[in-house]
Design an enzyme around this catalytic site. Structure first.
Site, PDB file in Angstrom:
ATOM      1  N   THR A   1       0.832  -1.203   0.000  1.00  0.00           N
ATOM      2  CA  THR A   1       0.000   0.000   0.000  1.00  0.00           C
ATOM      3  C   THR A   1       0.874   1.264   0.000  1.00  0.00           C
ATOM      4  O   THR A   1       0.633   2.219  -0.743  1.00  0.00           O
ATOM      5  CB  THR A   1      -0.911  -0.007   1.252  1.00  0.00           C
TER       6      THR A   1
ATOM      7  N   HIS B   1       0.781  -9.639  -6.758  1.00  0.00           N
ATOM      8  CA  HIS B   1       1.374 -10.435  -5.677  1.00  0.00           C
ATOM      9  C   HIS B   1       1.987 -11.722  -6.234  1.00  0.00           C
ATOM     10  O   HIS B   1       2.508 -12.536  -5.486  1.00  0.00           O
ATOM     11  CB  HIS B   1       0.307 -10.814  -4.644  1.00  0.00           C
TER      12      HIS B   1
END
Ligand code: A3P
Length: 308
Positions: free
Chosen positions: A53, A112
């Site tokens: 983030t 990811h």
């Protein structure tokens, strides 16, 4: 086949040596098949909970700084960083391109997926890869909190730790995720890849932000240095600033048309902002846990030249 409701909370599926959240397996495969990388792309590659983030915010602010000179009206003040940097395996889920990936270059994207699972088009391109990693113990603690929170479960620390040690964490084994990128950087030194460590970013943010800007071919000019742009970006993207914004305190992250309950109901933005510190693991690890994980890390990294 992963048609939602039946997917157990936090369920993982083994896929080519990695544990992929079952809800995102289809998205992983869809992006492997369909995603067309551009040489100008900037791809943020991270295991979950290592500071994704934060880096999304930093990359967005850095790369688009010419378009958003007015920091009082910056998109990061009203958008969760995840909404500004699309996730390949979530946004391409089920062959539907939910987010338009056709925007102008450089495209800022994230995933990811570990290096070995990246779409071939990424591997064949000269796009830039920004890889972030973090102390495995803090990564685990952060993950444990996050999983229980987003799935409203109460999986014990012991159970979660045992799974983590056996490699069963989202996109894990964690060490294999890191090492698969590391090995690629050793085998192909020409590959454009930068490694950023969460702890080092926290310790020396200005150094690493300048390093990142150089890597992305958008170094800070003398004029920007004089104006304090480096610190402006770091302040804008700081944990204190982002976690206190209305959008991040009260918003929910949904992916329209997503077939999983998780993304239809949404994840509260606040779950991406817990503490933002280093070393919290000491408050959770017993000597036995420390010994077990240290041993695994030592064994897995032995002879690789990589150190956490
Ligand atoms: P903690 O749970 O240890 O607080 P990810 O973004 O990959 O999901 O990682 C989440 C971790 O990064 C969480 O760690 C979160 O608090 C921290 N984080 C989020 N925003 C951050 C920021 N702006 N600066 C530093 N850390 C941040």
């Amino acid at each position: 086949e992963c048609k939602d409701v039946d997917i157990e909370k936090g369920q993982l599926s083994e896929y080519h040596g990695f544990w992929i959240p079952t809800w995102s397996l289809e998205g992983v495969m869809a992006s492997q098949k369909q995603f067309q990388a551009r040489d100008t792309d900037i791809l943020l590659v991270t295991p979950p909970k290592v500071g994704t983030t934060w880096l999304k915010a930093i990359l967005f602010a850095l790369v688009n700084r010419m378009h958003h000179p007015n920091l009082q009206e910056h998109p990061l003040l009203t958008n969760l960083p995840h909404a500004l940097v699309p996730i390949l395996e979530a946004d391409m889920y089920n062959k539907k391109k939910v987010k338009d990936l056709s925007h102008a270059s450089p495209r800022l994207l994230s995933t990811h997926m570990p290096y070995t699972l990246l779409p071939t088009s990424v591997k064949n391109s000269t796009c830039k890869i920004v890889y972030v990693y973090r102390n495995p113990k803090d990564t685990f603690v952060s993950l444990w909190h996050f999983m229980n929170r987003v799935h409203s479960t109460t999986v014990s620390l012991e159970e979660a730790f045992d799974k983590f040690c056996r490699g069963m964490s989202p996109f894990g084994p964690y060490w294999d995720h890191v090492l698969s990128c590391w090995k690629e950087s050793i085998d192909k030194p020409a590959r454009k890849m930068i490694f950023l460590k969460y702890e080092e970013m926290k310790e020396q943010p200005t150094t690493h932000l300048r390093r990142l800007a150089e890597f992305l071919d958008c170094p800070f000019s003398l004029e920007e240095e004089a104006k304090g742009t480096v610190n402006d970006i770091l302040r804008l993207c700081s944990f204190d600033n982002l976690s206190n914004l209305e959008v991040n305190k009260n918003g929910r992250f949904r992916i329209p048309n997503h077939e999983t309950t998780l993304f239809r109901q949404g994840i509260d933005h606040a779950s991406f902002f817990r503490q933002g510190n280093t070393g919290d693991w000491v408050n959770y690890f017993t000597p036995h846990m420390t010994k077990r994980l240290d041993h695994i890390i030592e064994e897995k990294t032995y002879g690789t030249g990589f150190k956490f």
